[in-house]
Design a protein around this motif. Structure first.
Motif, PDB file in Angstrom:
ATOM      1  N   ASP A  89       4.052   4.832   8.172  1.00 43.93           N
ATOM      2  CA  ASP A  89       3.428   3.877   9.093  1.00 43.93           C
ATOM      3  C   ASP A  89       4.000   3.918  10.506  1.00 43.93           C
ATOM      4  O   ASP A  89       3.670   3.065  11.330  1.00 43.93           O
ATOM      5  CB  ASP A  89       3.487   2.459   8.517  1.00 43.93           C
ATOM      6  CG  ASP A  89       2.349   2.212   7.536  1.00 43.93           C
ATOM      7  OD1 ASP A  89       1.381   3.009   7.530  1.00 43.93           O
ATOM      8  OD2 ASP A  89       2.414   1.231   6.777  1.00 43.93           O
ATOM      9  N   HIS A 105      -2.480   7.607   6.317  1.00 45.70           N
ATOM     10  CA  HIS A 105      -3.663   6.746   6.196  1.00 45.70           C
ATOM     11  C   HIS A 105      -4.931   7.322   6.821  1.00 45.70           C
ATOM     12  O   HIS A 105      -5.962   6.657   6.840  1.00 45.70           O
ATOM     13  CB  HIS A 105      -3.373   5.387   6.847  1.00 45.70           C
ATOM     14  CG  HIS A 105      -2.412   4.514   6.076  1.00 45.70           C
ATOM     15  ND1 HIS A 105      -2.564   4.230   4.741  1.00 45.70           N
ATOM     16  CD2 HIS A 105      -1.294   3.841   6.461  1.00 45.70           C
ATOM     17  CE1 HIS A 105      -1.578   3.433   4.338  1.00 45.70           C
ATOM     18  NE2 HIS A 105      -0.795   3.183   5.372  1.00 45.70           N
ATOM     19  N   ASP A 108       0.816  -1.222   0.000  1.00 45.53           N
ATOM     20  CA  ASP A 108       0.000   0.000   0.000  1.00 45.53           C
ATOM     21  C   ASP A 108       0.843   1.262   0.000  1.00 45.53           C
ATOM     22  O   ASP A 108       0.323   2.370   0.104  1.00 45.53           O
ATOM     23  CB  ASP A 108      -0.996  -0.002   1.172  1.00 45.53           C
ATOM     24  CG  ASP A 108      -0.313  -0.154   2.524  1.00 45.53           C
ATOM     25  OD1 ASP A 108       0.703  -0.869   2.619  1.00 45.53           O
ATOM     26  OD2 ASP A 108      -0.800   0.458   3.504  1.00 45.53           O
ATOM     27  N   HIS A 109       2.160   1.097  -0.123  1.00 40.76           N
ATOM     28  CA  HIS A 109       3.072   2.244  -0.182  1.00 40.76           C
ATOM     29  C   HIS A 109       3.893   2.238  -1.468  1.00 40.76           C
ATOM     30  O   HIS A 109       4.247   3.301  -1.975  1.00 40.76           O
ATOM     31  CB  HIS A 109       4.020   2.220   1.027  1.00 40.76           C
ATOM     32  CG  HIS A 109       3.282   2.384   2.320  1.00 40.76           C
ATOM     33  ND1 HIS A 109       3.243   3.572   3.004  1.00 40.76           N
ATOM     34  CD2 HIS A 109       2.488   1.531   3.014  1.00 40.76           C
ATOM     35  CE1 HIS A 109       2.470   3.438   4.080  1.00 40.76           C
ATOM     36  NE2 HIS A 109       2.009   2.194   4.111  1.00 40.76           N
TER      37      HIS A 109
HETATM   38 ZN   LIG Z   1       0.617   1.436   5.328  1.00 42.43          ZN
END
Ligand SMILES: [Zn+2]
Length: 292
Positions: A225, A270, A125-126
């Protein structure tokens, strides 16, 4: 909550830097996994889950107009995953070809204009948008004129993942870049161009990094994150996904101290509601004031 509920881009001027928060879509991840040891009655008040126990998460990337380079930080999920994957993770990022490219165009640039692509780490997701599926079914670099900047340790970790982390690393997000000779490996802190620096912030992965922006005047940090949403500001609110949660704890403590002392703007990757804000301490608790 849908990707289209978020503006494609929001912009901040920071001295000589112009910083665009780009919304590359949303995904839905298990709420329990996102909050680790925090009990559900506490976290569900912050971010309510859907009937599959998932919470919506932004796929925010940064585009930084620096004097020496146009820098993209992270690239969302891309377009290479199939329907089953997209359903499990609730991926909502369609565009031309994804919302990331739409967002880049919305602030006046083209993907071919990007000079540097920084990956905070190589989770799907990055780094999923580092490469794209082309019409012939091949996988090609999404930013053909860019150098891709990746931490040496993260690259090694991603290439020999253990059973616990294997689902997060897909080689098609970075191997085609290595094969094309487009990767610049860095080892530890580094300035990638004037005003844009890499700050190792280990814990989520052993070689995870955040990005510090300093255009003269206010500083900002793209946390990635280390602290995915504003709900994760309290020190023990650490993701279950983190491979070294006690390292995350120490990293967070040190960074919060520095951010308060130097009045840094915090940028959340996020959080679907809060892209950025300033942190203050009230009765020893970290409190965020969101910014427009
Ligand atoms: Zn992430």
């Amino acid at each position: 909550m849908q990707a289209s509920d978020l503006p494609l881009a929001r912009s901040l001027r920071m001295g000589v830097l112009k910083v665009h928060a780009l919304e590359a879509g949303i995904q839905w991840l298990d709420g329990g996994a996102m909050f680790g040891v925090v009990p559900r009655p506490l976290w569900e008040r912050k971010i309510p889950p859907d009937e599959r126990h998932r919470i919506p998460l932004a796929l925010r990337c940064l585009l930084v107009e620096a004097p020496g380079a146009l820098v993209l930080v992270d690239s969302g999920i891309g377009n290479k995953e199939g329907d089953r994957f997209r359903d499990i993770y609730g991926v909502d990022n369609a565009g031309a070809p994804t919302r990331l490219e739409d967002a880049i165009r919305s602030v006046g640039f083209d993907p071919a204009d990007v000079d540097l692509v920084v990956s905070t780490h190589l989770h799907f997701d990055h780094a999923g948008g580092n490469t794209l599926l082309d019409e012939k079914g091949g996988v090609t670099p999404a930013f053909p004129n860019a150098r891709y900047v990746i931490q040496k340790g993260e690259l090694a970790f991603a290439q020999s993942p253990n059973e616990r982390v294997r689902a997060s690393y897909m080689s098609k997000n970075f191997l085609p870049l290595l094969e094309a000779g487009l990767v610049d490996v860095v080892d530890g802190p580094a300035e990638v161009t004037d005003g844009v620096s890499l700050l190792p912030t280990p814990g989520h992965t052993p070689f995870h990094q955040s990005v510090v922006l300093d255009g003269g005047g206010t500083k900002a940090v793209f946390l990635a994150d280390l602290c995915p949403t504003a709900a994760h500001l309290p020190l023990p609110w650490i993701m279950g996904y983190d491979v070294e949660p006690l390292v995350t704890l120490e990293t967070k403590k040190a960074l919060w101290e520095r951010a308060r002392e130097e009045d840094w703007t915090l940028i959340f990757q996020h959080d679907v509601r809060v892209p950025w804000g300033k942190m203050a301490l009230e009765d020893g608790r970290a409190v965020l004031t969101p910014m427009e």
